[in-house]
Design a protein around this motif. Structure first.
Motif, PDB file in Angstrom:
ATOM      1  N   ALA A  61      -2.308  13.369   3.044  1.00 39.16           N
ATOM      2  CA  ALA A  61      -1.031  12.845   3.515  1.00 39.16           C
ATOM      3  C   ALA A  61      -0.522  13.758   4.621  1.00 39.16           C
ATOM      4  CB  ALA A  61      -0.038  12.785   2.356  1.00 39.16           C
ATOM      5  N   ASP A  62      -0.161  13.178   5.777  1.00 41.00           N
ATOM      6  CA  ASP A  62       0.262  14.000   6.914  1.00 41.00           C
ATOM      7  C   ASP A  62       1.722  13.798   7.280  1.00 41.00           C
ATOM      8  OD1 ASP A  62       0.268  11.503   8.043  1.00 41.00           O
ATOM      9  OD2 ASP A  62      -1.322  11.898   9.486  1.00 41.00           O
ATOM     10  N   GLY A  63       2.455  13.059   6.445  1.00 40.98           N
ATOM     11  CA  GLY A  63       3.860  12.835   6.725  1.00 40.98           C
ATOM     12  C   GLY A  63       4.148  11.604   7.559  1.00 40.98           C
ATOM     13  N   SER A  64       3.136  11.049   8.238  1.00 39.46           N
ATOM     14  CA  SER A  64       3.369   9.868   9.082  1.00 39.46           C
ATOM     15  C   SER A  64       3.489   8.590   8.270  1.00 39.46           C
ATOM     16  CB  SER A  64       2.226   9.714  10.085  1.00 39.46           C
ATOM     17  OG  SER A  64       1.022   9.312   9.420  1.00 39.46           O
ATOM     18  N   ARG A  65       2.928   8.620   7.053  1.00 40.73           N
ATOM     19  CA  ARG A  65       2.903   7.448   6.178  1.00 40.73           C
ATOM     20  C   ARG A  65       2.244   6.249   6.866  1.00 40.73           C
ATOM     21  NH1 ARG A  65       7.762   7.375   1.823  1.00 40.73           N
ATOM     22  NH2 ARG A  65       7.798   9.613   1.418  1.00 40.73           N
ATOM     23  N   VAL A 124       0.835  -1.195   0.000  1.00 44.29           N
ATOM     24  CA  VAL A 124       0.000   0.000   0.000  1.00 44.29           C
ATOM     25  C   VAL A 124       0.876   1.253   0.000  1.00 44.29           C
ATOM     26  CG1 VAL A 124      -0.210   0.056   2.536  1.00 44.29           C
ATOM     27  CG2 VAL A 124      -1.964   1.149   1.118  1.00 44.29           C
ATOM     28  N   ASP A 125       0.456   2.267  -0.742  1.00 48.43           N
ATOM     29  CA  ASP A 125       1.163   3.544  -0.819  1.00 48.43           C
ATOM     30  C   ASP A 125       0.487   4.547   0.106  1.00 48.43           C
ATOM     31  OD1 ASP A 125       2.259   6.036  -1.497  1.00 48.43           O
ATOM     32  OD2 ASP A 125       2.692   5.381  -3.540  1.00 48.43           O
ATOM     33  N   LEU A 126       1.170   4.896   1.191  1.00 52.90           N
ATOM     34  CA  LEU A 126       0.651   5.904   2.118  1.00 52.90           C
ATOM     35  C   LEU A 126       1.537   7.143   2.138  1.00 52.90           C
ATOM     36  CD1 LEU A 126      -0.544   3.622   5.059  1.00 52.90           C
ATOM     37  CD2 LEU A 126      -1.904   4.651   3.229  1.00 52.90           C
ATOM     38  N   ALA A 127       2.429   7.256   1.123  1.00 56.29           N
ATOM     39  CA  ALA A 127       3.221   8.477   0.974  1.00 56.29           C
ATOM     40  C   ALA A 127       2.370   9.591   0.377  1.00 56.29           C
ATOM     41  CB  ALA A 127       4.444   8.207   0.102  1.00 56.29           C
ATOM     42  N   GLY A 128       1.436   9.211  -0.504  1.00 53.81           N
ATOM     43  CA  GLY A 128       0.495  10.196  -1.023  1.00 53.81           C
ATOM     44  C   GLY A 128       0.560  10.404  -2.522  1.00 53.81           C
ATOM     45  N   PHE A 129      -0.601  10.746  -3.093  1.00 56.93           N
ATOM     46  CA  PHE A 129      -0.767  11.089  -4.495  1.00 56.93           C
ATOM     47  C   PHE A 129      -1.317  12.509  -4.546  1.00 56.93           C
ATOM     48  CE2 PHE A 129      -1.133   6.560  -4.067  1.00 56.93           C
ATOM     49  CZ  PHE A 129      -0.555   6.021  -5.201  1.00 56.93           C
ATOM     50  N   ASP A 130      -0.500  13.462  -4.970  1.00 59.66           N
ATOM     51  CA  ASP A 130      -0.938  14.865  -5.004  1.00 59.66           C
ATOM     52  C   ASP A 130      -1.537  15.291  -3.674  1.00 59.66           C
ATOM     53  OD1 ASP A 130      -0.175  15.146  -7.693  1.00 59.66           O
ATOM     54  OD2 ASP A 130      -2.077  14.280  -8.369  1.00 59.66           O
ATOM     55  N   GLY A 131      -0.881  14.873  -2.583  1.00 58.56           N
ATOM     56  CA  GLY A 131      -1.308  15.300  -1.255  1.00 58.56           C
ATOM     57  C   GLY A 131      -2.344  14.426  -0.584  1.00 58.56           C
ATOM     58  N   LEU A 132      -2.823  13.373  -1.261  1.00 58.01           N
ATOM     59  CA  LEU A 132      -3.824  12.464  -0.678  1.00 58.01           C
ATOM     60  C   LEU A 132      -3.246  11.062  -0.554  1.00 58.01           C
ATOM     61  CD1 LEU A 132      -7.141  13.377  -2.561  1.00 58.01           C
ATOM     62  CD2 LEU A 132      -6.397  14.150  -0.303  1.00 58.01           C
ATOM     63  N   ILE A 133      -3.672  10.341   0.496  1.00 58.69           N
ATOM     64  CA  ILE A 133      -3.321   8.922   0.592  1.00 58.69           C
ATOM     65  C   ILE A 133      -4.511   8.034   0.239  1.00 58.69           C
ATOM     66  CG2 ILE A 133      -1.492   9.272   2.287  1.00 58.69           C
ATOM     67  CD1 ILE A 133      -3.490   8.310   4.445  1.00 58.69           C
ATOM     68  N   GLY A 134      -5.705   8.627   0.184  1.00 57.51           N
ATOM     69  CA  GLY A 134      -6.867   7.821  -0.146  1.00 57.51           C
ATOM     70  C   GLY A 134      -8.161   8.542   0.158  1.00 57.51           C
ATOM     71  N   TYR A 135      -9.232   7.767   0.200  1.00 57.79           N
ATOM     72  CA  TYR A 135     -10.569   8.287   0.493  1.00 57.79           C
ATOM     73  C   TYR A 135     -11.256   7.357   1.492  1.00 57.79           C
ATOM     74  CZ  TYR A 135     -10.045  11.076  -3.781  1.00 57.79           C
ATOM     75  OH  TYR A 135      -9.596  11.947  -4.736  1.00 57.79           O
ATOM     76  N   ARG A 136     -12.036   7.959   2.389  1.00 54.11           N
ATOM     77  CA  ARG A 136     -12.872   7.180   3.308  1.00 54.11           C
ATOM     78  C   ARG A 136     -14.328   7.463   2.961  1.00 54.11           C
ATOM     79  NH1 ARG A 136     -10.780   7.921   8.709  1.00 54.11           N
ATOM     80  NH2 ARG A 136     -11.525  10.065   8.501  1.00 54.11           N
ATOM     81  N   ALA A 137     -15.116   6.412   2.849  1.00 57.12           N
ATOM     82  CA  ALA A 137     -16.516   6.566   2.466  1.00 57.12           C
ATOM     83  C   ALA A 137     -17.315   7.234   3.573  1.00 57.12           C
ATOM     84  CB  ALA A 137     -17.112   5.205   2.138  1.00 57.12           C
ATOM     85  N   LYS A 138     -18.217   8.134   3.177  1.00 57.62           N
ATOM     86  CA  LYS A 138     -19.134   8.754   4.122  1.00 57.62           C
ATOM     87  C   LYS A 138     -20.307   7.812   4.393  1.00 57.62           C
ATOM     88  CE  LYS A 138     -18.128  13.579   2.976  1.00 57.62           C
ATOM     89  NZ  LYS A 138     -18.698  14.881   2.542  1.00 57.62           N
ATOM     90  N   ARG A 139     -20.921   8.008   5.522  1.00 55.75           N
ATOM     91  CA  ARG A 139     -22.103   7.237   5.877  1.00 55.75           C
ATOM     92  C   ARG A 139     -23.360   8.052   5.596  1.00 55.75           C
ATOM     93  NH1 ARG A 139     -21.363   1.786   6.682  1.00 55.75           N
ATOM     94  NH2 ARG A 139     -19.588   1.381   8.044  1.00 55.75           N
ATOM     95  N   HIS A 140     -24.490   7.351   5.456  1.00 56.32           N
ATOM     96  CA  HIS A 140     -25.807   7.995   5.338  1.00 56.32           C
ATOM     97  C   HIS A 140     -25.852   8.959   4.153  1.00 56.32           C
ATOM     98  CE1 HIS A 140     -26.150   6.188   9.247  1.00 56.32           C
ATOM     99  NE2 HIS A 140     -25.211   6.982   9.726  1.00 56.32           N
ATOM    100  N   THR A 141     -25.415   8.456   3.008  1.00 54.25           N
ATOM    101  CA  THR A 141     -25.380   9.263   1.792  1.00 54.25           C
ATOM    102  C   THR A 141     -26.634   9.022   0.958  1.00 54.25           C
ATOM    103  OG1 THR A 141     -24.320   7.545   0.479  1.00 54.25           O
ATOM    104  CG2 THR A 141     -22.873   8.991   1.751  1.00 54.25           C
TER     105      THR A 141
END
Length: 371
Positions: A243-247, A204-221
Motif C-alpha cells: 500500500a503506497d497511500g494512493s489507494r 475493491v479494497d486498495l487501502a491495504g491489509f497489513d500494508g499490502l493491497i494485493g499480489y501480482r503473479a510472477k511469470r516463468h515460475t
C-alpha cells in the motif's frame, strides 16, 4: 427421486446431492472423497484421460464432446500418474462424474476457489452444449472440463478437483425487492446498500491489509501441484503489492492479480451466492473466475465473521486504473431448497472462511516439509 428432494424452487444442499447420487441422477465412476460434497455444491474430479486440443469449442446442438475432441485433439494425456498442463494451451479432460438428471433439475458449474486463485481457467462442457458451465434440465451424459492454465503451469492427476457443480430446481434467484428485504433482515455486506440492480455490489479494497493491497503473479515460475496444499513458497510465485497511500492500482495488460473486497460478505444459511461476470462497459478487466459462495460463508456462527471476497483480477488489452472503493462485481443470491446439514466453515473442506487478502491454499511462507 421418490419424493426425497423437496419440490420447491431452490439450490440443492449437500444432503439432497447425496440423495441424487443414491437415485442414480449423479453417477460417479468411483466412490466420493470424504469432503467432495460441499454445503451447496459437488466437487468434480478429473478422470483418467485428457486431450491437448488446438482450440476451445462448444459442441452445439447435435454434436458430442467426444466428436469434437476427435476433430481437434493434438494428443492424448494419461492422468493416472499425473501430468503437467502448460500455460497458453487448451485441454479437455474427462470427468469422473456423469449425470442423468430428472426433467425438473438443471445445474451450473464454476471453478473451485483454489483453481481461480492460481489463474487456471476451467469450464465444464456437456454434449450438445451451446454454453459453458450450464447443464440443461434433464441432461443425461458425460461431463468434461476445458482447462487452460493462464499464468502458472500446473500438475494434475486422476481425482484432482478443479471445478464444482450446483444443482437447482426452478429459478431460485432473488429479485431486487427480495434482496433488499433479505439485506434489511440479515445484512449481506457490511456497507450501506446502493442500487441492487443486477445483485449486491462488491468493491475493491486498495487501502491495504497489513500494508499490502494485493499480489501480482510472477511469470516463468515453476510448477504448481494442484493437490499439494501449503506445498509452494509464496515468494516463488507472487510479488506482494505494498500500500503506497494512493489507494489506486494500475492493472497491466495480461497480468494476474489477487485483491480483496472492501466489504465483508455474508451468505445466510438458507441461501447461496455467486459472483457474476463484471460488465465490460465499466472497465477493461475481468474479476473472479470462481464465483460460488456457499451457505454460511462469512457467518459468525460458522466461524467466518468478516470474510472478504477475494478477487481474481486480470486486465484485458489496455492498462486500467482501479481505485479504492470502485465496484468490481456483483453477488446474486439464490434460495436453498433447505438449509445444508453443514455450513461452509464448519467442515474440513472449508479453506477460506474468515479470510481477508488470501492466496490459494497451495502457498505458504515456507512449504510444509511433510508434503
Amino acid at each position: 427421486m421418490s419424493g426425497d428432494v423437496p419440490a420447491a424452487s431452490g439450490i440443492l444442499p449437500a444432503q439432497a446431492i447425496t440423495v441424487l447420487t443414491e437415485a442414480g441422477a449423479i453417477r460417479p465412476a468411483t466412490v466420493y472423497a470424504a469432503d467432495q460434497i460441499q454445503p451447496a455444491s459437488l466437487d468434480l474430479r478429473l478422470g483418467t484421460r485428457a486431450y491437448r486440443v488446438r482450440t476451445s469449442f462448444l459442441p452445439g446442438s447435435g454434436r458430442s464432446v467426444a466428436a469434437c475432441v476427435e476433430a481437434f485433439a493434438l494428443h492424448e494425456i494419461d492422468l493416472t500418474h499425473g501430468a503437467v498442463l502448460e500455460t497458453g494451451c487448451v485441454y479437455i479432460a474427462e470427468l469422473q462424474e456423469a449425470l442423468a438428471l430428472p426433467a425438473d433439475l438443471s445445474a451450473s458449474a464454476n471453478p473451485k476457489s483454489s483453481t481461480g486463485r492460481i489463474d487456471v481457467f476451467t469450464r465444464v462442457i456437456t454434449d450438445r452444449a451451446s454454453a459453458f458451465d450450464q447443464i440443461e434440465a434433464g441432461y443425461a451424459g458425460k461431463l468434461y472440463a476445458e482447462i487452460s492454465p493462464r499464468t502458472f503451469p500446473v500438475r494434475v492427476r486422476t481425482g484432482s478437483r478443479l471445478s464444482q457443480i450446483r444443482f437447482r430446481r426452478g429459478d431460485p434467484r432473488l429479485r431486487e425487492t427480495e434482496l433488499a428485504a433479505l439485506h434489511a433482515s440479515d445484512p449481506l455486506i457490511d456497507a450501506a446498500m446502493p442500487s441492487l440492480q443486477g445483485g449486491v455490489p462488491v468493491s475493491v479494497d486498495l487501502a491495504g491489509f497489513d500494508g499490502l493491497i494485493g499480489y501480482r503473479a510472477k511469470r516463468h515460475t515453476g510448477l504448481i501441484d494442484v493437490d499439494r496444499p501449503r506445498g509452494h513458497r509464496t515468494r516463488d510465485f507472487w510479488e506482494p503489492l505494498p500500500a503506497d497511500g494512493s489507494r489506486t492500482l494500475i492493472l497491466d495488460p495480461g497480468q494476474f492479480y489477487i485483491l480483496a473486497s472492501k466489504e465483508a460478505v455474508r451468505v445466510p444459511a438458507d441461501h447461496a451466492a455467486e459472483m457474476v461476470p463484471f460488465d465490460p462497459l465499466v472497465g477493461e478487466f475481468r474479476v473472479h473466475y470462481a464465483g460460488f459462495f456457499d451457505p454460511g460463508f462469512g457467518l459468525s456462527e460458522a466461524g467466518g465473521a468478516g470474510a472478504r471476497a477475494v478477487l481474481e483480477v486480470r486486465s484485458r488489452d489496455v492498462p486500467f486504473l482501479l481505485e479504492d472503493g470502485q465496484i468490481v462485481g456483483r453477488l446474486v443470491y439464490e434460495r436453498m431448497l433447505e438449509r445444508p446439514a453443514t455450513l461452509y466453515g464448519a467442515g474440513a473442506g472449508s479453506n477460506y472462511q474468515a479470510q481477508g487478502l488470501k492466496l490459494s491454499k497451495h502457498f505458504a511462507t515456507e512449504p510444509d516439509p511433510a508434503l
